[in-house]
Structures are given as structure tokens and as C-alpha cells.
Design a protein around this motif. Structure first.
Motif, short mmCIF file in Angstrom:
data_model
loop_
_atom_site.label_atom_id
_atom_site.label_comp_id
_atom_site.label_asym_id
_atom_site.label_seq_id
_atom_site.Cartn_x
_atom_site.Cartn_y
_atom_site.Cartn_z
N ALA A 485 0.83 -1.19 0.00
CA ALA A 485 0.00 0.00 0.00
C ALA A 485 0.87 1.25 0.00
CB ALA A 485 -0.93 0.01 1.21
N THR A 486 0.51 2.23 -0.84
CA THR A 486 1.23 3.51 -0.90
C THR A 486 0.24 4.64 -1.01
OG1 THR A 486 1.41 3.38 -3.32
CG2 THR A 486 3.24 2.47 -2.05
N LYS A 487 0.60 5.78 -0.43
CA LYS A 487 -0.17 7.01 -0.60
C LYS A 487 0.75 8.17 -0.27
CE LYS A 487 -4.42 9.47 0.41
NZ LYS A 487 -5.72 9.49 1.10
N GLU A 488 0.63 9.25 -1.04
CA GLU A 488 1.46 10.42 -0.83
C GLU A 488 1.26 10.94 0.60
OE1 GLU A 488 2.36 14.80 -2.84
OE2 GLU A 488 0.89 13.44 -3.73
N GLY A 489 2.41 11.19 1.25
CA GLY A 489 2.37 11.66 2.62
C GLY A 489 2.40 10.56 3.66
N PHE A 490 2.40 9.29 3.18
CA PHE A 490 2.45 8.15 4.09
C PHE A 490 3.61 7.23 3.71
CE2 PHE A 490 -1.87 9.61 4.43
CZ PHE A 490 -2.24 9.37 5.75
N LEU A 511 -2.97 -3.31 6.67
CA LEU A 511 -1.71 -2.60 6.53
C LEU A 511 -1.80 -1.25 7.23
CD1 LEU A 511 -1.64 -4.73 4.17
CD2 LEU A 511 -0.13 -3.13 2.99
N LEU A 512 -0.84 -0.99 8.10
CA LEU A 512 -0.80 0.25 8.88
C LEU A 512 0.26 1.17 8.29
CD1 LEU A 512 -0.99 -1.31 12.46
CD2 LEU A 512 -2.88 -0.45 11.06
N LEU A 513 -0.16 2.35 7.83
CA LEU A 513 0.75 3.30 7.20
C LEU A 513 1.08 4.44 8.17
CD1 LEU A 513 -0.32 1.71 4.77
CD2 LEU A 513 -0.39 3.85 3.48
N LYS A 514 2.35 4.86 8.18
CA LYS A 514 2.78 6.00 8.99
C LYS A 514 2.61 7.28 8.18
CE LYS A 514 6.50 3.37 11.27
NZ LYS A 514 6.54 2.19 10.38
N LYS A 515 2.20 8.34 8.86
CA LYS A 515 2.16 9.63 8.21
C LYS A 515 3.57 10.14 7.99
CE LYS A 515 -2.41 11.29 9.55
NZ LYS A 515 -3.18 12.34 10.28
N GLY A 516 3.72 11.06 7.02
CA GLY A 516 5.05 11.56 6.66
C GLY A 516 5.85 12.06 7.83
N LYS A 517 5.20 12.75 8.77
CA LYS A 517 5.92 13.29 9.92
C LYS A 517 6.43 12.21 10.86
CE LYS A 517 1.65 14.01 12.57
NZ LYS A 517 1.95 13.03 13.60
N ASP A 518 5.89 10.99 10.70
CA ASP A 518 6.28 9.88 11.57
C ASP A 518 7.28 8.93 10.92
OD1 ASP A 518 4.47 10.78 13.51
OD2 ASP A 518 2.83 9.69 12.54
N LEU A 519 7.73 9.27 9.69
CA LEU A 519 8.59 8.33 8.98
C LEU A 519 9.97 8.21 9.58
CD1 LEU A 519 7.70 9.06 5.25
CD2 LEU A 519 7.06 7.10 6.63
N ASN A 520 10.36 9.18 10.40
CA ASN A 520 11.64 9.11 11.11
C ASN A 520 12.82 9.06 10.15
OD1 ASN A 520 13.18 9.08 13.45
ND2 ASN A 520 13.34 6.83 13.44
N VAL A 521 12.73 9.86 9.06
CA VAL A 521 13.86 9.91 8.13
C VAL A 521 14.27 11.36 7.88
CG1 VAL A 521 13.26 7.80 6.98
CG2 VAL A 521 12.29 9.92 6.14
#
Length: 650
Positions: A485-490, A511-521
């Protein structure tokens, strides 16, 4: 299979052990092993272990020397000692061979236990994914017989196999039909060399005749296929052309393919095929229905496993470049002995697909230029816990022949006849049903792109999650899949699973997606390695290869997700090898690996090529002590076979 031809399918190259008291014996064993002379290698290694010298390397080779000659009882003995002595450091491939050997002895529970270990450390491997549902499938193919099997009356006490149709005759390979009192023997197994023989299909043992002396030589000939008019034959022979006997760089005489054209006087004009090579084997031919495509088995560089299936196009000018049949057919183990029936089905032997033990016979439908449908095991009683191979069938009569080294035969390998009594394929459909959710809030994510991939990381189907995050895909039974699963910002998330043997089953996945601010990169500084920041599993490569493995593809998707999240970021891909092989070769190999990695990111991720640079560093930056001349196990060497992703612009 205990015959000679099977021995070529062992393609592991070994280094000499330098250990004082046993050095001579080990060197002798290694020399014989490297030349595939497994019987002689066994004697040398057995003397070493009898003296109490049981290193991991010696036990591995001793087990392999029996495994590759289909002596699964002794293979199990030595793999068991290897596992008991060196369990934590035994590489996945040896666990798999140990499990296969146990399965061949019908020790299914013990085999399952070892496969559990294999699955735990190598879960992304197709063989491991299939294991999750293998037991039910094995029951299905064991208890739904589709063939009646009978012995033929012309088997000998040695090896008889590789039947092929030749007008109104059956041609086969044998080393037990020779009439001389002291026939020449081969040092691989101390048995006579193979020749081709013919017999009328309905005839008695006395009618067996040696095939043409223009085809048969003093070395091995086997696995022939004839054109429908009987005017041409393709067959396997040792690398022996016009009186010249050639070996590879390690002193092994490889197998080659030859073509014979019948002359007006009935003799055969023999020519070597141009895509043969002195450094690897090309063998076991099969012709397409229109006779314009030649299929064969080979251990040529760049393959997926111990031996793969390939094809070439036959033209008036010659032959095309060999092309692999792809991941749907080829596995990390052995695929060999192809045959194409008149109804356009490809049959082959394999010990890499789910089977009953040893080599099993499988079938797939040929669908288009180079596309094959689902692979099916032909099941018992045609397949057994032993080696079953060289299958041919007359599709009009549903009758045919195959060979096996199963118990109850006359010799080492025997030919059996069969009649098909039931359809080959069982219809089975399943569904994967799930939801895409925000990992933190657990709220549904709508309009996410959801992709279903098969075991080769090929996209099977795509969809978009609904308002409540729901998605669904149809599946085939007993097959490995991943859903991504993919989505912009996740973040990009993926789960692997395998369908079972039960029809109409629903498999649930969330499937649990992280928001962009939570990607830790972020922030990502120049010089950072994305592999470390993302905690990626190593992007490993198989020895001497540069193809992107399915487990590596999963990790590369995470790199692609970061590059999509930060559209100005540029990275430098740095590929490294271990120290084995020539320095110049490793430099070239690592460059190919870097290029393959970049190509995957660009092609599969849609990333602009200007954002990616790369280079191969060979063995110049090792992570451990395994430099030139230092003896290390393969799993330790593998740490050096890697790719890094260094941020050069953000």
C-alpha cells in the motif's frame, strides 16, 4: 537420481581447507568435489571425519556429495551432524537441503521442524513462503492420484532414463545395456558411460539396439529429442567434439548440446550448438510444438538456482541468444529435463517447487512468447519421495514414460510407463481481504494505491482503497503473494503471505501506514546512509550474481518511498562484493550490482535517473576479516555482498 547426468547439477565451487594433519585428504576431497567426482570425494572426506576432523566445511561438502547423487539417507546423516554441531551458523541453503533429504526419507515431522528454522531466518525466500501452506498441498497431491504407473521390461541393473519419441520407436539413455565385459567407466560414480538406445514401443527386451555410432561416442550421450519427421535430433553429450575432450577452468568436463541431421545414407551429420560453453553445462533439450524453439537446462552465470531452464529460437541462420524462462519456472534449486507436449504444456523436473521429495515432475501451460501459467505438481504415484524425472507424454493417448530411482526398481534409475486417469489441474480460488489504516489513529485511509504482487515481485493486480480503507484481490491457491500500500504523505507498507490449498478461503490482511511526519527519516544529512536510517534489511546478492532478489526488492521499495517523499533528494548507490574471486572480476560484478539496483529504483519506482548515481567498489571496502586467502563460511562472506544508499543532495 544416482546416475551420472544428474551429477552435473551440483554447481557449488569450494575452497581447499588448510589444516595440518588432514590437509592432504581434504585437498584431495576438494579436488574431486570440484570436478563433481562425488564418489571419490566421499572417500576422502570420510577418512577425514573418521579421524575426528569434522569442520563445518567438511560436513557441508560430505552432505552435499550424497545429496547431489540422490543418496538422501547418507545426506541426512551428515546434514544432521552439521546441524547438531554448527546449528546457529548453518546457512539457509543447507537447512533447505537437510529438510529435503528428510522429506525424501518420509520423515515429514523432522523435515517440517527444519523448515521452520529455515522460515525463521529466510522468511522472504519463496521456498519459505510456500512452506506455510505446503503440508496441506502435499496431502492433496499425495492422495489424489491422476496416473497409473507400470514398469517397463527393458530396464537394467544400472541406469535407464531419458525416454524420447522417435517415429515408431522409443530412444532412451542407458549405461547398463553395454555388452562388453569391461566397459569404460567414469570416475564420478565408477559406472559405464551412457549411450543412446532404441526399442520398438511394443517390443521385448531382445529388441533393444544401440543408436547410431555417429551419435554415440566413448563418453556420455543422453536426453535426446527428435523432430516429428525424424530427420533431426538434439541430444546431450560430454564436451567432446571432433575428437577433442575439453574441460573447464576447474578441470571438469561439462555437458553440451549437439544437433544431428540425417543424411541420405541414414548416417547422422553431427554439429555442436553455438551457445555451448566450456565453462558451464548446457543440456537436456526439448522442442516446442512448432519446432522453432529449443528448451534446455543450464547452470550458466546469471541464473537463479543450481540449474535453470532456458530457451532459444531456431532460425535458418542459427540460434538466438539463450533466454531464461523466468522466476515463475526457475527457483533457487534445480530445474531440469524439460519436455513440451503436443497440446503446448511444458513439463519439467524440479526440487525447488513444492514436492514430495527429491526431484518431482511439474507441468505448466505455455501462454504466449515467454509467459507460463501456474506450475502444478503431477502428484503421486508418478512423483515419489525419490527422484522422478525425464517425463514425456503422448497428449493424444494420455500415455507416456518417465524415469525414477524409487525403491522397487531394477537398477539405479528405471523407466516407467504411465496412463493418465484424471485431469492435471484442480480449480482453486481464494481472496485476500483487508484494510489500509493510519498506524497512529487507526483511522481508515481512503484512495491509497494497493498492489498485489506474486512470488517474483511482479504486479498481479492493482486497486484503490475505499472510503473505509477496504481492499480485496482474487488469488490462486498454494501461491506466495505480497500486498503493498502507498499514498502520498504516508509510508509504503507491505505484507507477504501464502494462499492455502483450500478453495474459497478468505485471507485477512491489515496494513498500517505512517504519516510523513512519523517516517523518522528527516532531517537527512548529506552523507547519511538510507539503509541505516530506515533500518533496512541488507540488500544482499547471491554469490556471483547481480539480479535483484525478491527480499531485496521489498527493501528497495522503502528507498523508493523516501525518494518520493523528498523529491529533491539524490543518492549514490554503492555496491560491494566479498573477497572471493579475482579482484578485477569483483570490480566488474559490483558495478553490475550497482547498475541493477539503480535500474530497479528507476524502473519500478518511477524515480528520475538524474537523481541516482552509483558505482561498484568490488572487494575494496570489506566489513569483516574475510579478505583474500582468509577462510570464511558463505553466510559470513554474504555480509560483504551489499549495497549502500548514500545521500549526496537533499
Amino acid at each position: 537420481m544416482k546416475n551420472i547426468l544428474k551429477l552435473f547439477l551440483a554447481f557449488t565451487f569450494l575452497t581447499s581447507s588448510l589444516v595440518s594433519a588432514q590437509e592432504g585428504k581434504i585437498k584431495k576431497g576438494n579436488k574431486e568435489y570440484n570436478e563433481n567426482a562425488f564418489i571419490d570425494a566421499q572417500q576422502a572426506y570420510l577418512k577425514v571425519v573418521e579421524n575426528g576432523f569434522k569442520t563445518q566445511d567438511v560436513l557441508q561438502k560430505l552432505g552435499d556429495s550424497y545429496y547431489f547423487t540422490a543418496d538422501y539417507e547418507n545426506a541426512t546423516k551428515w546434514y544432521e551432524e552439521l546441524y547438531n554441531s554448527y546449528g546457529p551458523s548453518v546457512s539457509p541453503d543447507y537447512l533447505y537441503r537437510y529438510a529435503q533429504s528428510l522429506k525424501s526419507l518420509r520423515r515429514y515431522r523432522a523435515s517440517d521442524n527444519i523448515m521452520e528454522k529455515f522460515y525463521a531466518i529466510n522468511g522472504n525466500d519463496n521456498r519459505a513462503v510456500f512452506f506455510a501452506n505446503e503440508r496441506g498441498y502435499l496431502k492433496q497431491i499425495s492422495e489424489a492420484p491422476r496416473f497409473e504407473v507400470a514398469k517397463v521390461n527393458f530396464n537394467t541393473k544400472l541406469s535407464d532414463f531419458a525416454p524420447s519419441y522417435y517415429i515408431d520407436k522409443l530412444v532412451f539413455a542407458s549405461n547398463g545395456q553395454k555388452k562388453s565385459e569391461k566397459p569404460r567407466t567414469h570416475n564420478w560414480n565408477d559406472q559405464p558411460f551412457l549411450d543412446l538406445y532404441s526399442i520398438s514401443v511394443e517390443a521385448s527386451e531382445e529388441s533393444v539396439e544401440a543408436f547410431s555410432g555417429k551419435v554415440n561416442t566413448k563418453f556420455h550421450e543422453s536426453t535426446a529429442v527428435f523432430t516429428k519427421d525424424g530427420e533431426a535430433v538434439y541430444f546431450t553429450r560430454n564436451n567432446y567434439t571432433k575428437g577433442n575432450y575439453k574441460k573447464d577452468a576447474n578441470g571438469t568436463n561439462r555437458l553440451k548440446l549437439y544437433r544431428g541431421k540425417k543424411q541420405e545414407n541414414g548416417n547422422w551429420d553431427i554439429e555442436e550448438l553455438p551457445f555451448n560453453n566450456n565453462e558451464y553445462s548446457v543440456a537436456h533439450p526439448a522442442l516446442s510444438v512448432d519446432e522453432k524453439t529449443l528448451y534446455f537446462a543450464s547452470d550458466m552465470p546469471g541464473g537463479k538456482g543450481a540449474s535453470d531452464l532456458y530457451k532459444v529460437t531456431i532460425t535458418d541462420e542459427g540460434f538466438s541468444v539463450p533466454e531464461s524462462l523466468g522466476d515463475g519456472i526457475n527457483t533457487k534449486e534445480r530445474e531440469t529435463f524439460p519436455f513440451v507436449s503436443s497440446d503446448n504444456k511444458l513439463y519439467f523436473a524440479s526440487d525447488g517447487h513444492v514436492g514430495l521429495g527429491g526431484l518431482d515432475i511439474f507441468v505448466t501451460e505455455i501462454d504466449g512468447e515467454n509467459h507460463f501459467k501456474k506450475v502444478y505438481n503431477l502428484g503421486a504415484p508418478l512423483n515419489s519421495p525419490f527422484d522422478d524425472f525425464t517425463f514425456i507424454i503422448n497428449a493424444a493417448t494420455d500415455t507416456g514414460y518417465f524415469a525414477s530411482n524409487r525403491k522397487g526398481g531394477v537398477g539405479d534409475d528405471d523407466i516407467y510407463s504411465f496412463k493418465r486417469t484424471a485431469p492435471l489441474v484442480i480449480t482453486c480460488d481464494q481472496v485476500v481481504d483487508g484494510f489500509i489504516l493510519d498506524e497512529t489513529s487507526k483511522e481508515p485511509i481512503a484512495a491509497a494505491k494497493v498492489v498485489l504482487l506474486d512470488e517474483n515481485n511482479t504486479v498481479v493486480s492493482e486497486s484503490t482503497s475505499e472510503a473505509n480503507g477496504h481492499f480485496t484481490f482474487n488469488l490462486e491457491c498454494v501461491k506466495a503473494y505480497s500486498v503493498r500500500a502507498t499514498k502520498e504523505g504516508f509510508s509504503t507498507e507491505e505484507k507477504s503471505f501464502a494462499s492455502s490449498e483450500t478453495n474459497k478461503t478468505v485471507i485477512e490482511k491489515t496494513l498500517l501506514l505512517k504519516k510523513g511526519k512519523d517516517l523518522n527519516v528527516s532531517p537527512i544529512g548529506i552523507g547519511s546512509d538510507l539503509a541505516k536510517l530506515l533500518n533496512l534489511s541488507p540488500i544482499n546478492f547471491d554469490l556471483n550474481r547481480y539480479n535483484i532478489r525478491p527480499d531485496a526488492a521489498v527493501e528497495l521499495q522503502k528507498v523508493i518511498a523516501v525518494l518520493n517523499e523528498y523529491p529533491t533528494m539524490k543518492i549514490d548507490v554503492r555496491s560491494h562484493t566479498d573477497s572471493r574471486g579475482r579482484d578485477s572480476y569483483n570490480k566488474t560484478l559490483s558495478q553490475k550490482r550497482a547498475q541493477a539496483t539503480m535500474d530497479y529504483i528507476v524502473k519500478e519506482g518511477g524515480i528520475d535517473r538524474t537523481r541516482i548515481t552509483g558505482m561498484g567498489y568490488g572487494e575494496t571496502t570489506l566489513l569483516n576479516h574475510c579478505s583474500n586467502g582468509v577462510k570464511c563460511e558463505d553466510y559470513v562472506h554474504e555480509q560483504n555482498r551489499r549495497s549502500e544508499f548514500i545521500v549526496v543532495e537533499n
